[in-house]
Design a protein around this motif. Structure first.
Motif, PDB file in Angstrom:
ATOM      1  N   MET A   1     -37.041   2.985 -10.551  1.00 18.07           N
ATOM      2  CA  MET A   1     -38.259   3.285  -9.821  1.00 18.07           C
ATOM      3  C   MET A   1     -39.433   3.405 -10.786  1.00 18.07           C
ATOM      4  O   MET A   1     -39.252   3.675 -11.971  1.00 18.07           O
ATOM      5  CB  MET A   1     -38.113   4.576  -9.015  1.00 18.07           C
ATOM      6  N   SER A   5     -44.318   5.806  -8.028  1.00 20.32           N
ATOM      7  CA  SER A   5     -43.530   6.279  -6.887  1.00 20.32           C
ATOM      8  C   SER A   5     -43.513   7.801  -6.809  1.00 20.32           C
ATOM      9  O   SER A   5     -43.317   8.370  -5.738  1.00 20.32           O
ATOM     10  CB  SER A   5     -42.094   5.754  -6.999  1.00 20.32           C
ATOM     11  N   MET A   9     -43.962  10.910  -3.412  1.00 26.39           N
ATOM     12  CA  MET A   9     -42.972  11.922  -3.057  1.00 26.39           C
ATOM     13  C   MET A   9     -43.658  13.228  -2.665  1.00 26.39           C
ATOM     14  O   MET A   9     -44.795  13.487  -3.076  1.00 26.39           O
ATOM     15  CB  MET A   9     -42.031  12.170  -4.248  1.00 26.39           C
ATOM     16  N   GLU A 115     -35.330  15.744  -6.430  1.00 21.42           N
ATOM     17  CA  GLU A 115     -35.944  14.664  -5.648  1.00 21.42           C
ATOM     18  C   GLU A 115     -35.876  13.329  -6.382  1.00 21.42           C
ATOM     19  O   GLU A 115     -35.525  12.289  -5.804  1.00 21.42           O
ATOM     20  CB  GLU A 115     -37.405  15.018  -5.329  1.00 21.42           C
ATOM     21  N   ARG A 118     -32.262  12.095  -6.612  1.00 19.24           N
ATOM     22  CA  ARG A 118     -31.818  11.610  -5.303  1.00 19.24           C
ATOM     23  C   ARG A 118     -32.320  10.194  -5.054  1.00 19.24           C
ATOM     24  O   ARG A 118     -31.568   9.326  -4.576  1.00 19.24           O
ATOM     25  CB  ARG A 118     -32.329  12.536  -4.191  1.00 19.24           C
ATOM     26  N   GLN A 119     -33.584   9.951  -5.407  1.00 20.43           N
ATOM     27  CA  GLN A 119     -34.134   8.602  -5.216  1.00 20.43           C
ATOM     28  C   GLN A 119     -33.401   7.586  -6.084  1.00 20.43           C
ATOM     29  O   GLN A 119     -33.023   6.507  -5.631  1.00 20.43           O
ATOM     30  CB  GLN A 119     -35.633   8.601  -5.560  1.00 20.43           C
TER      31      GLN A 119
END
Length: 500
Positions: A1, A5, A9, A115, A118-119
């Protein structure tokens, strides 16, 4: 990523410095309070720190230089004790071109880590699952066509893709973003895969090793392929291979309809009687009572006849036109819709391919509308118009029937072998003489006729003395047995030059 990005979030991170570096990629996230954590870093991390290591301004340089040397993608920081991000830390990040984010006071580092991980983990898990299952599911879906395969990728992986023709026509998939922009980028990209920033799409060829781009399909997928893990890139490669198989399956050269079109074009050129033409038109699903436009095309450069046939079929303003090959020339028979301008539509479509025709080109001739009983005349008219187009230098040149003079229409109905014999008998003696003596008789003859037989104007245009022109014209008459003071002989030479 990518770093940018992070801004999408629900973490409310703010960019302090390094806005021009937000296209960097993140491999993992690490929290540290060591002054020199370099030996624990492998590169492309997002580093979180509460600045416990900082005892003075000099420490910021030590810490940031260690991160930069380790290849860290970005730093996210917040000093809870002082309630700020120190200016010396900002300055050090600017010196080392390291993007710096401010973490909100009420957001825990554990929340940021959870977070981001997790992505990253979710994307990898989806890709790994797709790799394990892709062969069975894609092959099983292939029978339903490309749309089913693309829908499967979108639904299961969130991998949104399209298959397009180089004209920008969407072959499979939902409506594509800016298809004309995608097509132009595909045709002109120095190498593939190629990423476009706007729209954010990566382009892949379908049959790069066997087909010219102007005759190929291409695959467009959302995102930058440079950021994809190997598994996802392998999936795109497999999808391109499936598209190549589908393209080959739809190639009408291999189908009954394609063979019928080839036979029909050859019969028309051979002046077959209507009782042979009409049944084949009906078999092709066309109404013999309709009118048609003939389109003839040849390619220059590396464009092969089979690819030319594909390009002409793509350019025709009707789906699945009847297209056949006559040696290196493709001929299409297009049903003429009322009010349609076939030449304009063909030209507009081919112009979209022009960026991909560097070093090559396409010459096209388009006939007038004709009934089925006069298809041979229409094809000959289109082929003659194509010969005129071949003499022009534009990458795409389309000559329509109304650009042909009256004598050209007459010549278009004369068989090829008769035209060739007529031209050779008159001009071959002059060509041979020019090659041996460097005399320029052909050019002198053409200039003489263009000036209606005026010795003075011809001499001026050729920058010669009048006596030199007289000598050359006499030599032309001696070699051919013709008399250029006679109107009929001048007409014969004029027509021969038009046929050359």
């Amino acid at each position: 990523m990518r770093l940018r990005s992070l801004l999408a979030m629900p973490l409310r991170l703010e960019v302090v410095t390094g806005e021009d570096e937000l296209d960097r990629t993140i491999r993992w996230v690490v929290t540290t309070d060591l002054l020199d954590p370099g030996r624990y870093l492998r590169g492309r991390e997002l580093v979180l720190t509460g600045l416990v290591w900082r005892t003075g301004p000099a420490d910021s340089e030590t810490f940031v230089s260690a991160l930069a040397e380790a290849g860290v993608s970005a730093l996210a920081a917040w000093d809870l004790a002082s309630g700020t991000v120190p200016d010396d830390l900002v300055a050090a990040c600017e010196r080392h071109r390291l993007p710096l984010f401010k973490v909100p006071e009420d957001v825990a580092f554990a929340t940021v880590t959870e977070e981001v991980v997790r992505q990253l983990s979710g994307a990898r898990a989806a890709d790994l699952t797709a790799v394990l299952d892709r062969h069975r599911r894609l092959v099983a879906s292939q029978g339903a066509g490309l749309d089913a395969v693309l829908d499967l990728l979108d639904r299961d992986l969130g991998m949104r893709c399209w298959v397009l023709a180089p004209t920008g026509r969407v072959v499979a998939g939902p409506p594509a973003p800016a298809p004309d922009v995608l097509a132009r980028a595909f045709l002109t990209a120095p190498r593939l895969p190629h990423h476009l920033a706007d729209p954010d799409v990566s382009l892949f060829p379908v049959a790069e090793d066997t087909t010219s781009r102007v005759a190929d399909w291409f695959l467009a997928c959302e995102g930058d392929a440079a950021d994809w893990p190997p598994e996802r890139r392998a999936l795109a490669t497999e999808l391109a291979a499936i598209a190549a198989l589908e393209r080959a399956r739809l190639d009408d050269r291999l189908s009954m309809e394609g063979r019928l079109a080839q036979e029909l074009v050859r019969l028309v050129v051979a002046a077959a009687p209507p009782d042979e033409i009409v049944p084949r038109l009906e078999l092709a699903g066309l109404d013999p009572a309709s009118s048609f436009v003939a389109v003839a095309a040849t390619g220059r450069g590396p464009l092969r006849p089979g690819e030319l046939r594909t390009v002409l079929a793509e350019a025709a303003p009707v789906p699945h036109p009847l297209v056949g090959l006559l040696d290196d020339e493709a001929v299409a028979l297009v049903p003429a819709a009322p009010g349609a301008d076939v030449a304009a539509e063909v030209h507009a479509t081919l112009q979209a391919l022009a960026p991909g025709l560097a070093g090559s080109g396409i010459a096209v001739g388009v006939s007038d509308v004709a009934p089925a009983a006069e298809l041979r005349g229409a094809v000959e008219e289109a082929r003659y118009a194509r010969r005129l187009a071949t003499g022009r230098t534009a990458p795409v040149c389309v000559v329509r029937h109304d650009e042909l003079a009256t004598h050209v229409l007459l010549l278009a109905s004369v068989p090829d072998d008769v035209r060739q014999m007529f031209e050779m008998r008159l001009l071959d003696p002059l060509r041979t003489y020019d090659e041996v003596h460097k005399a320029d008789l052909i050019r002198t003859l053409e200039t003489f006729l263009q000036n209606s037989g005026s010795w003075t104007r011809c001499a001026e245009q050729l920058h010669l003395h009048v006596n030199s022109v007289r000598y050359r014209i006499q030599r032309i008459e001696d070699l051919t047995g013709r008399d250029l003071s006679r109107l009929e002989d001048r007409v014969d030479f004029f027509l021969a030059l038009r046929l050359a």
